[in-house]
Design an enzyme around this catalytic site. Sequence first.
Site, PDB file in Angstrom:
ATOM      1  N   ARG A 170       0.873  -1.172   0.000  1.00 12.62           N
ATOM      2  CA  ARG A 170       0.000   0.000   0.000  1.00 12.62           C
ATOM      3  C   ARG A 170       0.911   1.223   0.000  1.00 12.62           C
ATOM      4  O   ARG A 170       2.038   1.173   0.490  1.00 12.62           O
ATOM      5  CB  ARG A 170      -0.896   0.034   1.247  1.00 12.62           C
ATOM      6  N   LYS A 193      -2.241  -2.486   7.910  1.00 10.54           N
ATOM      7  CA  LYS A 193      -3.420  -2.006   8.612  1.00 10.54           C
ATOM      8  C   LYS A 193      -3.515  -2.620   9.995  1.00 10.54           C
ATOM      9  O   LYS A 193      -3.241  -3.797  10.189  1.00 10.54           O
ATOM     10  CB  LYS A 193      -4.683  -2.355   7.811  1.00 10.54           C
ATOM     11  N   HIS A 261      -2.638   2.819  -5.970  1.00 10.84           N
ATOM     12  CA  HIS A 261      -3.189   1.589  -5.389  1.00 10.84           C
ATOM     13  C   HIS A 261      -3.453   0.543  -6.470  1.00 10.84           C
ATOM     14  O   HIS A 261      -3.455  -0.659  -6.179  1.00 10.84           O
ATOM     15  CB  HIS A 261      -4.478   1.891  -4.631  1.00 10.84           C
ATOM     16  N   ARG A 264      -0.793  -2.063  -6.683  1.00 13.80           N
ATOM     17  CA  ARG A 264      -0.925  -3.170  -5.718  1.00 13.80           C
ATOM     18  C   ARG A 264      -1.899  -4.210  -6.268  1.00 13.80           C
ATOM     19  O   ARG A 264      -1.653  -5.418  -6.177  1.00 13.80           O
ATOM     20  CB  ARG A 264      -1.401  -2.622  -4.375  1.00 13.80           C
ATOM     21  N   HIS A 287      -3.956  -9.329   3.769  1.00 19.59           N
ATOM     22  CA  HIS A 287      -5.410  -9.363   3.949  1.00 19.59           C
ATOM     23  C   HIS A 287      -5.758 -10.219   5.159  1.00 19.59           C
ATOM     24  O   HIS A 287      -5.246 -11.331   5.317  1.00 19.59           O
ATOM     25  CB  HIS A 287      -6.090  -9.957   2.712  1.00 19.59           C
ATOM     26  N   TYR A 296      -9.715 -11.118  -6.539  1.00 17.53           N
ATOM     27  CA  TYR A 296      -8.830 -11.110  -7.699  1.00 17.53           C
ATOM     28  C   TYR A 296      -9.131 -12.251  -8.660  1.00 17.53           C
ATOM     29  O   TYR A 296      -8.804 -12.176  -9.832  1.00 17.53           O
ATOM     30  CB  TYR A 296      -7.367 -11.157  -7.242  1.00 17.53           C
TER      31      TYR A 296
END
Length: 303
Positions: A170, A193, A261, A264, A287, A296
Amino acid sequence: RLRADDAPVAELISPGQRDALARWIDHLRAIEGAAETTCTAYRADVAGFLAFQAGHAGGAAGTAALAGIGVSDMRAWMADARSRGLSARSLARALSAVKGFARWAAEREDWEPTAILSTRAPKFRRKLPRPLAPEAARAVLDRVDLQAREPWVAARDGAVVTLLYGCGLRISEALGLDAGLLPLGAALKVRGKGGKERIVPVIAPAQAAVAGYARLCPHDLAPGTPLFRGVRGGALNPRLVQKTMEAVRLQLGLPATATPHALRHSFATHLLGAGGDLRAIQELLGHASLSTTQAYTAVDTAR
């Protein structure tokens, strides 16, 4: 967006509720490691919910009033939110925040939160990632360092973009790297995150790009300082990376979705298309849920 300290909201929420909300946010930040952006959004979501319920019930009430919230009260809140133009996706996020707060408060004050926790989130179509085609991603890498006059700035922009695409970072993760990591090795520890850490491999072109930038950078890249710097020596502003991508996008005729982004997204999609394992890609991206990574597979229809 309403904030917990907005005057109209503050007037409707009782001191006890404001205190409970503040303590819950502290819990998210300190115990669960929630990102500051998440805390800000959740604070606004729950504050708006509490303000609505207070008005709906005819005036501010203490934390005990939460135990009296029923199914009809939840439906009224959701209907009001939609009537004000809140999207189904945003309402689902707000409901998730409200449920988290209710679960936390109920455990401490011994009341039954079933009416809140059983409320179903509105259905919404998840946005699919919008990656670049492989040839477009290569074109971006070839052109991004042609945008700046200063050689070190050009090298910096090239290094950042190469990390986004080559390592799936990110932009906040790339710009949060510490100069003490120099020289980059074959692997990199990234804080994502919620403060979660993961290890990502660093491909040779990314190592070379960062090393080239470090050689040219006029600022002291000492440990404990940001790796990527602005012209005046401070931490690089992500908006500058976005502006560089905008210029490259226009030059190459790429769509508006060609953002930092998107690189990514491109990393994950191209890796999947080359036979990458979905679980491994989940770990590389950081994730929390495999369902997020599975988006994806909808992009890569050939697979």
